[in-house]
Write a protein that holds these residues in place. Sequence first.
Motif, mmCIF file in Angstrom:
data_model
loop_
_atom_site.group_PDB
_atom_site.id
_atom_site.type_symbol
_atom_site.label_atom_id
_atom_site.label_comp_id
_atom_site.label_asym_id
_atom_site.label_seq_id
_atom_site.Cartn_x
_atom_site.Cartn_y
_atom_site.Cartn_z
ATOM 1 N N TYR A 13 0.889 -1.167 0.000
ATOM 2 C CA TYR A 13 0.000 0.000 0.000
ATOM 3 C C TYR A 13 0.923 1.211 0.000
ATOM 4 C CZ TYR A 13 -3.825 -3.125 1.355
ATOM 5 O OH TYR A 13 -4.761 -4.117 1.386
ATOM 6 N N ALA A 18 2.542 -4.868 2.703
ATOM 7 C CA ALA A 18 1.528 -5.596 3.468
ATOM 8 C C ALA A 18 1.709 -7.107 3.350
ATOM 9 C CB ALA A 18 0.136 -5.186 3.006
ATOM 10 N N ALA A 37 -3.649 -12.480 13.279
ATOM 11 C CA ALA A 37 -4.206 -11.397 14.083
ATOM 12 C C ALA A 37 -4.700 -10.274 13.186
ATOM 13 C CB ALA A 37 -3.145 -10.884 15.047
ATOM 14 N N ASN A 38 -5.360 -9.330 13.793
ATOM 15 C CA ASN A 38 -5.805 -8.133 13.097
ATOM 16 C C ASN A 38 -4.595 -7.429 12.464
ATOM 17 O OD1 ASN A 38 -7.702 -6.419 12.278
ATOM 18 N ND2 ASN A 38 -8.224 -5.596 14.290
ATOM 19 N N GLY A 39 -4.674 -7.123 11.181
ATOM 20 C CA GLY A 39 -3.585 -6.403 10.530
ATOM 21 C C GLY A 39 -2.483 -7.300 9.990
ATOM 22 N N ALA A 40 -2.657 -8.611 10.076
ATOM 23 C CA ALA A 40 -1.610 -9.537 9.618
ATOM 24 C C ALA A 40 -1.489 -9.545 8.093
ATOM 25 C CB ALA A 40 -1.912 -10.947 10.120
ATOM 26 N N GLY A 41 -2.580 -9.204 7.408
ATOM 27 C CA GLY A 41 -2.558 -9.205 5.944
ATOM 28 C C GLY A 41 -3.529 -10.205 5.333
ATOM 29 N N LYS A 42 -4.483 -10.684 6.119
ATOM 30 C CA LYS A 42 -5.423 -11.697 5.627
ATOM 31 C C LYS A 42 -6.311 -11.126 4.518
ATOM 32 C CE LYS A 42 -7.300 -12.289 9.712
ATOM 33 N NZ LYS A 42 -6.607 -11.216 10.418
ATOM 34 N N THR A 43 -6.932 -9.976 4.789
ATOM 35 C CA THR A 43 -7.819 -9.373 3.791
ATOM 36 C C THR A 43 -7.035 -8.988 2.547
ATOM 37 O OG1 THR A 43 -9.342 -8.601 5.489
ATOM 38 C CG2 THR A 43 -9.420 -7.467 3.379
ATOM 39 N N THR A 44 -5.827 -8.473 2.761
ATOM 40 C CA THR A 44 -4.982 -8.115 1.624
ATOM 41 C C THR A 44 -4.731 -9.345 0.751
ATOM 42 O OG1 THR A 44 -3.925 -6.437 2.995
ATOM 43 C CG2 THR A 44 -2.782 -7.071 0.978
HETATM 44 N N1 ADP Z 1 -6.096 0.593 2.035
HETATM 45 C C1 ADP Z 1 -4.997 0.486 2.817
HETATM 46 N N2 ADP Z 1 -4.071 1.453 2.801
HETATM 47 C C2 ADP Z 1 -2.955 1.349 3.568
HETATM 48 N N3 ADP Z 1 -2.681 0.329 4.366
HETATM 49 C C3 ADP Z 1 -3.573 -0.676 4.433
HETATM 50 C C4 ADP Z 1 -4.768 -0.649 3.657
HETATM 51 N N4 ADP Z 1 -5.477 -1.778 3.915
HETATM 52 C C5 ADP Z 1 -4.736 -2.467 4.809
HETATM 53 N N5 ADP Z 1 -3.609 -1.805 5.120
HETATM 54 C C6 ADP Z 1 -2.558 -2.287 6.044
HETATM 55 O O1 ADP Z 1 -2.079 -3.524 5.591
HETATM 56 C C7 ADP Z 1 -1.918 -4.419 6.662
HETATM 57 C C8 ADP Z 1 -2.747 -5.663 6.453
HETATM 58 O O2 ADP Z 1 -4.120 -5.329 6.512
HETATM 59 P P1 ADP Z 1 -5.270 -6.389 6.269
HETATM 60 O O3 ADP Z 1 -4.925 -7.184 5.073
HETATM 61 O O4 ADP Z 1 -6.553 -5.678 6.258
HETATM 62 O O5 ADP Z 1 -5.145 -7.280 7.572
HETATM 63 P P2 ADP Z 1 -6.158 -8.326 8.203
HETATM 64 O O6 ADP Z 1 -7.240 -8.597 7.220
HETATM 65 O O7 ADP Z 1 -5.313 -9.513 8.492
HETATM 66 O O8 ADP Z 1 -6.693 -7.702 9.451
HETATM 67 C C9 ADP Z 1 -2.296 -3.660 7.932
HETATM 68 O O9 ADP Z 1 -1.112 -3.172 8.534
HETATM 69 C C10 ADP Z 1 -3.129 -2.528 7.440
HETATM 70 O O10 ADP Z 1 -2.971 -1.396 8.263
#
Ligand code: ADP
Lengths: 236, 290
Positions: A13, A18, A37-44
């Motif tokens: 990002y 990420a 955990a939260n912020g690990a990169g799962k959604t990414t």
């Molecule tokens: N749109 C974005 N812009 C900048 N950073 C992002 C964005 N989306 C996620 N991040 C960062 O990327 C990392 C992984 O996020 P995410 O994939 O949402 O984690 P998870 O789903 O595991 O909680 C986190 O540190 C988050 O802050």
Amino acid sequence: MAMLEVKNLEVYYGVICALKGISFEVNQGEIVTLIGANGAGKTTTMQSVVGLIPKRGGSITFDGRDITKTPCHKIVHLGMTQVPEGRRIFQELTVYENLLMGAYSIKDKSGFKNDLDAIYTRFPRLHERKNQIAGTLSGGEQQMLAMGRAIMSHPKLLMLDEPSMGLSPLLVDQVFEIIKDINRDGTTVLLVEQNAGKSLAISDRAYVLENGSIVLSGTGAELAASEMVKKAYLGG
Amino acid sequence: MELFLSTLINGLSLGGIYAMIALGYTMVYGIAKMLNFAHGDIIMVGGYIIYVFMALNNPLLAIFMAVVGCVLLGILIEKVAYKPLRGASPLAVLITAIGVSYLLQSLAQIIFGSANKMVTVYDFGSVTILGVPMQVSALVTLGVTVVVMAALTLFIKYTRLGRAMIAVSEDKGAAQLMGINVNGIITITFAIGSALAALAGLFYLLKAPSISSTLGAMPGIKAFTAAVIGGIGSIPGAMLGGILLGMVECISYKITAIAPYTDAIEFSILIIILLVRPTGFLGKKRREKV
Ligand SMILES: Nc1ncnc2c1ncn2[C@@H]1O[C@H](COP(=O)(O)OP(=O)(O)O)[C@@H](O)[C@H]1O
Ligand SMILES: [Mg+2]
């Protein structure tokens, strides 16, 4: 060969890294879970695999086809779809219209009625509320709708991003039952969860994601028994 | 009674024109999340295309060519000017749109000169209804806009493509997960908006048979105002806002004391409505997602 093969996937990002080059695979018929955990990169991970966010490096193969650069809507037509984090149903459309959108990628409309009936049988609440505006559904009903909508596209691979988030314990159990059910009917499942206990229990295999890297992998039972997972994700 | 009826018909007919243009603004805003400030100038281009083809003295051909020409132009503008800016800051997109607007006006001046061109598309004449003499063109305009708006509403609600447009306007990411080609939907939206603008150009020529490079400027701003009053992004809102603004304008013109201030009154209504209801009549708050 694996149904989904992710190799050295890197996502940024801006300047923030990420995903630091992760690799994993999902075989036909499996339930595979990514926990973290939260912020690990799962959604990414989920969004970059399905083509919603661009990748910096690595490659993704689905059903023997390189989909690294394929746009999301085409990937969906190839048989992969996702129940996104936060459900993201179409709030202004009715329950029925949401399901109709789910079938958008199906060219042959002759099976639509049957598919719809199958969804209504699996989720009786959706049948009761088929003409209701989706935005007025409860959280649990919205999750059912999001799952129903995804199934309408006949995915070979169904990805679910934290489907149990924000649901009552009873509904959480129900969601995991449904996932098992969908899998039994022949759909391969890639699941992302913070609820490690329940998801490992239904998984064939699992990966642990930490700070954009995969730090551990194994069968669901192996990970559930691992000291590291117990400590970090199963509350001791 | 006579004043009432003629003001009503003229107001509705002008409102219908504003609504047609406002629909272009609001649909593009709803789906591409941008303000296409060049939209008003498509009206002017439509008018000039009609002017050019009226040399053949065939109104239907001229109208057809105007619609086709505007649709192609709208698609071209989107592809060349706006698509490369997808994901860029809203300000960059806005400035580009204003640039496109000036470009179209300047091109029209270079091609057709700065003097007004006269073109009579078709002389419908006038009729007397309930003892009130009325321009048939106003009735035709009203009739066509009603039919077009009804068709558009049905199209959005009941076709696969229309529902895909709602889905894209609500959540682009989720729409893609349904297998919807968002770029394709944006192209179709620009095409529909431009076709409506071409028809608006026709209606202006029916009202007054004169055209210049700034024909679309004021109607564009008025219709944008209408779209915002109705709630930008909302299709029924654009129709409501357009009709409302058209009625206000016609009533205001009929009252000698305030007639000169008509434009000011219309924009004041915008400001007051935005103060009371920032989302306009039928608009809603939207959240953005990947
Ligand atoms: N749109 C974005 N812009 C900048 N950073 C992002 C964005 N989306 C996620 N991040 C960062 O990327 C990392 C992984 O996020 P995410 O994939 O949402 O984690 P998870 O789903 O595991 O909680 C986190 O540190 C988050 O802050
Ligand atoms: Mg997440």
